[in-house]
Motif scaffolding. Sequence first.
Motif, PDB file in Angstrom:
ATOM      1  N   ASP A   7       0.659  -1.350   0.262  1.00  0.00           N
ATOM      2  CA  ASP A   7      -0.165  -0.279   0.178  1.00  0.00           C
ATOM      3  C   ASP A   7       0.742   0.927   0.034  1.00  0.00           C
ATOM      4  N   LYS A   8       1.646   0.794   0.642  1.00  0.00           N
ATOM      5  CA  LYS A   8       2.795   2.573   0.852  1.00  0.00           C
ATOM      6  C   LYS A   8       3.830   2.497  -0.421  1.00  0.00           C
ATOM      7  N   ALA A   9       3.581   1.248  -0.978  1.00  0.00           N
ATOM      8  CA  ALA A   9       4.513   1.405  -2.237  1.00  0.00           C
ATOM      9  C   ALA A   9       3.587   2.887  -3.266  1.00  0.00           C
ATOM     10  N   MET A  10       2.212   1.478  -3.319  1.00  0.00           N
ATOM     11  CA  MET A  10       1.275   2.015  -4.062  1.00  0.00           C
ATOM     12  C   MET A  10       1.010   3.009  -3.890  1.00  0.00           C
ATOM     13  N   GLU A  11       1.168   3.899  -2.650  1.00  0.00           N
ATOM     14  CA  GLU A  11       0.691   5.134  -2.332  1.00  0.00           C
ATOM     15  C   GLU A  11       1.353   6.486  -3.053  1.00  0.00           C
ATOM     16  N   ILE A  12       3.128   6.209  -3.026  1.00  0.00           N
ATOM     17  CA  ILE A  12       4.101   7.149  -3.491  1.00  0.00           C
ATOM     18  C   ILE A  12       4.101   6.699  -4.745  1.00  0.00           C
ATOM     19  N   PHE A  13       3.504   5.925  -5.411  1.00  0.00           N
ATOM     20  CA  PHE A  13       3.404   5.323  -6.655  1.00  0.00           C
ATOM     21  C   PHE A  13       2.775   6.475  -7.935  1.00  0.00           C
ATOM     22  N   ALA A  14       1.803   6.748  -6.748  1.00  0.00           N
ATOM     23  CA  ALA A  14       0.331   7.227  -7.457  1.00  0.00           C
ATOM     24  C   ALA A  14       0.729   8.532  -7.222  1.00  0.00           C
ATOM     25  N   LEU A  15       0.812   9.405  -6.363  1.00  0.00           N
ATOM     26  CA  LEU A  15       1.299  10.790  -6.171  1.00  0.00           C
ATOM     27  C   LEU A  15       2.427  11.601  -6.779  1.00  0.00           C
ATOM     28  N   LEU A  16       3.362  10.138  -7.651  1.00  0.00           N
ATOM     29  CA  LEU A  16       4.278  10.583  -8.386  1.00  0.00           C
ATOM     30  C   LEU A  16       4.137  10.561  -9.610  1.00  0.00           C
ATOM     31  N   ILE A  17       3.324  10.197  -9.756  1.00  0.00           N
ATOM     32  CA  ILE A  17       2.586  10.127 -11.780  1.00  0.00           C
ATOM     33  C   ILE A  17       1.803  11.212 -11.823  1.00  0.00           C
ATOM     34  N   VAL A  18       0.842  11.728 -10.806  1.00  0.00           N
ATOM     35  CA  VAL A  18       0.762  13.180 -10.643  1.00  0.00           C
ATOM     36  C   VAL A  18       0.924  14.658 -10.906  1.00  0.00           C
ATOM     37  N   THR A  28       6.589  13.185   4.030  1.00  0.00           N
ATOM     38  CA  THR A  28       8.266  12.984   4.285  1.00  0.00           C
ATOM     39  C   THR A  28       7.941  11.348   5.022  1.00  0.00           C
ATOM     40  N   GLU A  29       6.970  11.046   5.178  1.00  0.00           N
ATOM     41  CA  GLU A  29       6.815   9.672   6.010  1.00  0.00           C
ATOM     42  C   GLU A  29       6.926   8.962   5.046  1.00  0.00           C
ATOM     43  N   LEU A  30       6.390   8.496   3.522  1.00  0.00           N
ATOM     44  CA  LEU A  30       6.703   7.915   2.698  1.00  0.00           C
ATOM     45  C   LEU A  30       7.796   8.520   2.244  1.00  0.00           C
ATOM     46  N   TYR A  31       8.672   9.047   1.970  1.00  0.00           N
ATOM     47  CA  TYR A  31       9.901   8.877   1.907  1.00  0.00           C
ATOM     48  C   TYR A  31      11.318   8.544   2.468  1.00  0.00           C
ATOM     49  N   GLU A  32      10.774   8.753   3.723  1.00  0.00           N
ATOM     50  CA  GLU A  32      11.270   7.581   5.292  1.00  0.00           C
ATOM     51  C   GLU A  32      10.847   6.523   4.517  1.00  0.00           C
ATOM     52  N   GLU A  33       9.655   5.658   3.811  1.00  0.00           N
ATOM     53  CA  GLU A  33       9.602   4.427   3.963  1.00  0.00           C
ATOM     54  C   GLU A  33      10.326   4.074   2.436  1.00  0.00           C
ATOM     55  N   TYR A  34      10.337   4.790   1.553  1.00  0.00           N
ATOM     56  CA  TYR A  34      11.014   4.815   0.498  1.00  0.00           C
ATOM     57  C   TYR A  34      12.622   4.973   0.356  1.00  0.00           C
ATOM     58  N   ARG A  35      13.583   5.385   1.691  1.00  0.00           N
ATOM     59  CA  ARG A  35      14.582   5.630   1.480  1.00  0.00           C
ATOM     60  C   ARG A  35      15.097   3.696   2.558  1.00  0.00           C
ATOM     61  N   ASN A  36      14.312   4.283   2.950  1.00  0.00           N
ATOM     62  CA  ASN A  36      14.446   2.912   4.709  1.00  0.00           C
ATOM     63  C   ASN A  36      13.709   1.873   4.657  1.00  0.00           C
ATOM     64  N   ASN A  37      13.129   1.553   4.104  1.00  0.00           N
ATOM     65  CA  ASN A  37      12.196  -0.121   3.931  1.00  0.00           C
ATOM     66  C   ASN A  37      12.324  -0.232   2.440  1.00  0.00           C
ATOM     67  N   TYR A  41      10.436   0.207  -1.373  1.00  0.00           N
ATOM     68  CA  TYR A  41      11.888   0.541  -2.402  1.00  0.00           C
ATOM     69  C   TYR A  41      11.883  -0.943  -3.589  1.00  0.00           C
ATOM     70  N   ASP A  42      12.001  -2.333  -3.248  1.00  0.00           N
ATOM     71  CA  ASP A  42      11.659  -3.169  -3.931  1.00  0.00           C
ATOM     72  C   ASP A  42      10.621  -2.705  -5.118  1.00  0.00           C
ATOM     73  N   ILE A  43       8.984  -2.595  -4.446  1.00  0.00           N
ATOM     74  CA  ILE A  43       7.854  -2.528  -5.166  1.00  0.00           C
ATOM     75  C   ILE A  43       7.947  -1.389  -5.812  1.00  0.00           C
ATOM     76  N   LEU A  44       8.408  -0.127  -5.420  1.00  0.00           N
ATOM     77  CA  LEU A  44       8.341   0.874  -6.491  1.00  0.00           C
ATOM     78  C   LEU A  44       8.668   0.572  -7.448  1.00  0.00           C
ATOM     79  N   MET A  45      10.174  -0.173  -7.005  1.00  0.00           N
ATOM     80  CA  MET A  45      10.625   0.466  -8.633  1.00  0.00           C
ATOM     81  C   MET A  45      10.370  -0.752  -9.399  1.00  0.00           C
ATOM     82  N   SER A  46       9.686  -1.861  -9.364  1.00  0.00           N
ATOM     83  CA  SER A  46       9.143  -2.906  -9.469  1.00  0.00           C
ATOM     84  C   SER A  46       8.040  -2.404 -10.732  1.00  0.00           C
ATOM     85  N   VAL A  47       6.932  -1.651  -9.857  1.00  0.00           N
ATOM     86  CA  VAL A  47       5.618  -0.907 -10.631  1.00  0.00           C
ATOM     87  C   VAL A  47       6.101  -0.100 -11.763  1.00  0.00           C
TER      88      VAL A  47
END
Length: 239
Positions: A7-18, A28-37, A41-47
């Motif tokens: 869910d977090k990876a897809m939330e990041i994806f949804a925000l970035l594409i708009v 900030t919280e999502l950015y920290e998830e991208y950096r530290n989780n 990171y792997d799910i986001l990069m795959s999508v």
Amino acid sequence: MDNVNLDKAMEIFALLIVGEEIGSESHTELYEEYRNNSEVYDILMSVLKKSNLKLYEFGNCLYVTAGEGNRIFGFTNDELKRTIGLRLNKELYLAYFIMYNVILLFYQDSGSFSHIDYVRSEDVISQTNSSMQKALKAVHEKALNASEENSFEILAALWEDMPLVPSNDDMTSLKAARGSKTGFVKLVFNFLVSQDLFFESQGRYYIKQRFKALAENYYEENRGRLYAIVTGGDLNASY
């Protein structure tokens, strides 16, 4: 796979594409998830890979741009012509060339951007004139292939046939249009502003962080033969 991380990876994806910025000052919280989780990171990069999108991290902020040939998130040539206000393919290629020269005004060989915050239409015209002259010199003096020679000669003819400003007009009253160098550059900048790469104030075009992110990463990945041609560099050099 953890559904929470999905869910977090897809939330990041949804925000970035708009066009939302995700970074140290926004989401900030999502950015920290991208950096530290690592799973996020792997799910986001795959999508992103499956969507033919490229992710750039710059100044503690994330940005995406369409990969080559992306028909959903990018533009076709015909779509770009309509969006910018052009009719012919050679006009579109000239617009590409001008955009490249906008990058050259800000980028330095040291790998960082110059101290300038803005450019004016006349700065871009001067830079484009210089690059065009170097490209034509390369056509006549260096071993360019037939396609390169033909492309630069067509662009040069189109550019040189344009007056600086339309007849009976002045620099302050010009509008974006295909009939002059100044008007053509303004067409290009109107597009760059619409893509959230610049903003305009009193004839000055101010660079935005998104442009820095895309331009610097573009240089890291793609600087090569065109850079050598328009800067008078070694065509056989490895960049």
